[in-house]
Scaffold this motif. Structure first.
Motif, PDB file in Angstrom:
ATOM      1  N   MET B 101     -42.909 -77.238  74.709  1.00  0.00           N
ATOM      2  CA  MET B 101     -42.946 -78.324  73.730  1.00  0.00           C
ATOM      3  C   MET B 101     -44.060 -79.301  74.083  1.00  0.00           C
ATOM      4  O   MET B 101     -44.265 -79.573  75.261  1.00  0.00           O
ATOM      5  N   LEU B 144     -31.380 -92.187  55.863  1.00  0.00           N
ATOM      6  CA  LEU B 144     -32.343 -92.933  56.682  1.00  0.00           C
ATOM      7  C   LEU B 144     -33.081 -93.937  55.798  1.00  0.00           C
ATOM      8  O   LEU B 144     -33.727 -93.557  54.817  1.00  0.00           O
ATOM      9  N   PHE B 197     -47.371 -83.264  66.469  1.00  0.00           N
ATOM     10  CA  PHE B 197     -47.257 -84.721  66.624  1.00  0.00           C
ATOM     11  C   PHE B 197     -45.853 -85.196  66.252  1.00  0.00           C
ATOM     12  O   PHE B 197     -45.186 -85.890  67.031  1.00  0.00           O
ATOM     13  N   SER B 200     -43.090 -84.330  68.617  1.00  0.00           N
ATOM     14  CA  SER B 200     -43.127 -85.116  69.862  1.00  0.00           C
ATOM     15  C   SER B 200     -42.381 -86.439  69.717  1.00  0.00           C
ATOM     16  O   SER B 200     -41.918 -87.008  70.706  1.00  0.00           O
ATOM     17  N   LEU B 201     -42.289 -86.927  68.496  1.00  0.00           N
ATOM     18  CA  LEU B 201     -41.645 -88.222  68.284  1.00  0.00           C
ATOM     19  C   LEU B 201     -40.164 -88.206  68.638  1.00  0.00           C
ATOM     20  O   LEU B 201     -39.592 -89.238  68.977  1.00  0.00           O
ATOM     21  N   VAL B 204     -39.988 -89.340  72.074  1.00  0.00           N
ATOM     22  CA  VAL B 204     -40.442 -90.730  72.188  1.00  0.00           C
ATOM     23  C   VAL B 204     -39.391 -91.702  71.662  1.00  0.00           C
ATOM     24  O   VAL B 204     -39.119 -92.741  72.260  1.00  0.00           O
ATOM     25  N   LEU B 205     -38.777 -91.333  70.537  1.00  0.00           N
ATOM     26  CA  LEU B 205     -37.834 -92.244  69.885  1.00  0.00           C
ATOM     27  C   LEU B 205     -36.416 -92.106  70.426  1.00  0.00           C
ATOM     28  O   LEU B 205     -35.615 -93.032  70.326  1.00  0.00           O
ATOM     29  N   GLY B 206     -36.092 -90.920  70.944  1.00  0.00           N
ATOM     30  CA  GLY B 206     -34.737 -90.689  71.428  1.00  0.00           C
ATOM     31  C   GLY B 206     -33.723 -90.426  70.328  1.00  0.00           C
ATOM     32  O   GLY B 206     -32.516 -90.516  70.550  1.00  0.00           O
ATOM     33  N   THR B 207     -34.191 -90.104  69.140  1.00  0.00           N
ATOM     34  CA  THR B 207     -33.284 -89.724  68.053  1.00  0.00           C
ATOM     35  C   THR B 207     -33.952 -88.635  67.219  1.00  0.00           C
ATOM     36  O   THR B 207     -35.172 -88.655  67.041  1.00  0.00           O
ATOM     37  N   VAL B 209     -33.335 -88.275  64.097  1.00  0.00           N
ATOM     38  CA  VAL B 209     -33.309 -88.714  62.689  1.00  0.00           C
ATOM     39  C   VAL B 209     -34.447 -89.711  62.450  1.00  0.00           C
ATOM     40  O   VAL B 209     -34.305 -90.915  62.670  1.00  0.00           O
ATOM     41  N   TYR B 210     -35.583 -89.170  62.046  1.00  0.00           N
ATOM     42  CA  TYR B 210     -36.747 -90.012  61.778  1.00  0.00           C
ATOM     43  C   TYR B 210     -37.664 -89.273  60.825  1.00  0.00           C
ATOM     44  O   TYR B 210     -37.556 -88.059  60.628  1.00  0.00           O
ATOM     45  N   ASN B 211     -38.547 -90.016  60.249  1.00  0.00           N
ATOM     46  CA  ASN B 211     -39.543 -89.423  59.371  1.00  0.00           C
ATOM     47  C   ASN B 211     -40.731 -90.368  59.270  1.00  0.00           C
ATOM     48  O   ASN B 211     -40.660 -91.519  59.692  1.00  0.00           O
TER      49      ASN B 211
END
Lengths: 221, 221
Positions: B101, B144, B197, B200-201, B204-207, B209-211
């Protein structure tokens, strides 16, 4: 603080102009000083013009704002001795416009320009960042959505990244939470590779003033 | 409506499960029907299981939710005759996890998996989309930030893209303004290349559930 800015294109002029305006001492390194006459008049007494080597020697922190295709050469002219142990904020992107828009990348996927620069100058603290943004937003993030959008940095030296974070807040008004540390310099593969996508958005949106924001679930949920 | 979903991994199950839950007729195409016993019980009477070929024939619209490395082969098994003139919503990504990863891309920069699929099946209306998202967000964007984040589509057929836009709003609750049309299928180079990219988030974010959201200046300014 004394800051060197390598590159006299729009990005270099914008960064250096802002730094001079807020009272920092800044020298742009360029091959083409004539190009900067107007810039220097506007930037005033805190602004100098020199060679790549002079600007690198001048700066306690150095920005690489040269175009990606010439970055390694420009940094070699600046000289590893002048850059040694300094933080180099690397704004460059490996863009090749020879096939039109959007550009393609001349290094990608299993390597990046950020990594190439770090490998070529092992004694420099390369912090990749600001490269994903239009120049005016780099130095004035609050002009868009009150600064509620993201800037991505990466690099191998945590102290250097922390200093860059602080400087970007102090100099340009970035909010602390808006600066996402993506990891070591290998993460430049990711942040450089989004450029063809993000540059396409200009045409889609019809405005050059935009940026990406990472929307995420609150970690307390 | 009758919908085919190729691929029985998490993405395929999520898409097909949601479609069955809202009363669409859905058939998952898979090589491995046993894997779907639990899924089918949960999905209920609107859910069928078949081969790639059966699912492609069944669907008036077809989703490609197979893993990128097997997409062309899966679509060949589905058969160009079964897919002809249909909309294929292509969620695949050319991800290679063999080096860990974040993944690298097995096609990128001057080509894309979306383009390869469109070239291999010229009579199919390929609309690339949803590929940039975690599966749960694809079918439930409002979980979200009230759906205030973006989905990127591209493809050569404008009518097909407009229909996909409408379906994604109707089926999954995407807001019209959240769906950005990036242009023809060549734009898949950009939307596939952001995966290393964006994946990888997660770390970085620890969740998960993001976009991404594109923040831009109002055009009336």
């Amino acid at each position: 603080m004394k800051i060197g800015v390598l590159g006299s294109g729009k990005v270099g002029q914008t960064i250096a102009g802002k730094l001079a305006a807020i009272g920092q001492q800044v020298m742009i390194g360029t091959r083409d000083p004539q190009k900067l006459t107007e810039w220097q008049q506007k930037a005033g007494e805190n602004a100098w013009i020199g060679s790549f080597k002079e600007a690198a020697a001048f700066g306690e922190i150095v920005f690489n704002a040269t175009s990606g295709s010439g970055s390694i050469e420009a940094l070699q002219l600046a000289g590893s001795e002048q850059l040694e142990k300094k933080i180099l904020i690397d704004l460059s992107n490996p863009l090749d416009f020879s096939q039109g828009m959007p550009p393609i990348l001349f290094v990608s996927n299993t390597d990046s320009l950020g990594e190439q620069i770090q490998r070529t100058f092992p004694d420099v603290k390369v912090v990749k960042g600001l490269n994903t943004l239009p120049a005016p937003l780099m130095v004035n993030p609050t002009q868009l959505a009150d600064g509620d959008h993201n800037l991505f940095i990466c690099g191998n030296d945590n102290d250097a990244k922390n200093e860059v974070k602080e400087r970007l807040q102090q100099w340009f008004g970035w909010k602390s939470g808006a600066i996402l540390d993506m990891g070591d310099i290998k993460a430049a593969r990711g942040t450089e590779a989004i450029l063809p996508f993000s540059m396409s958005l200009w045409g889609v949106l019809g405005t050059p003033v935009y940026n990406l924001k990472v929307v995420h679930q609150s970690l307390s949920k």
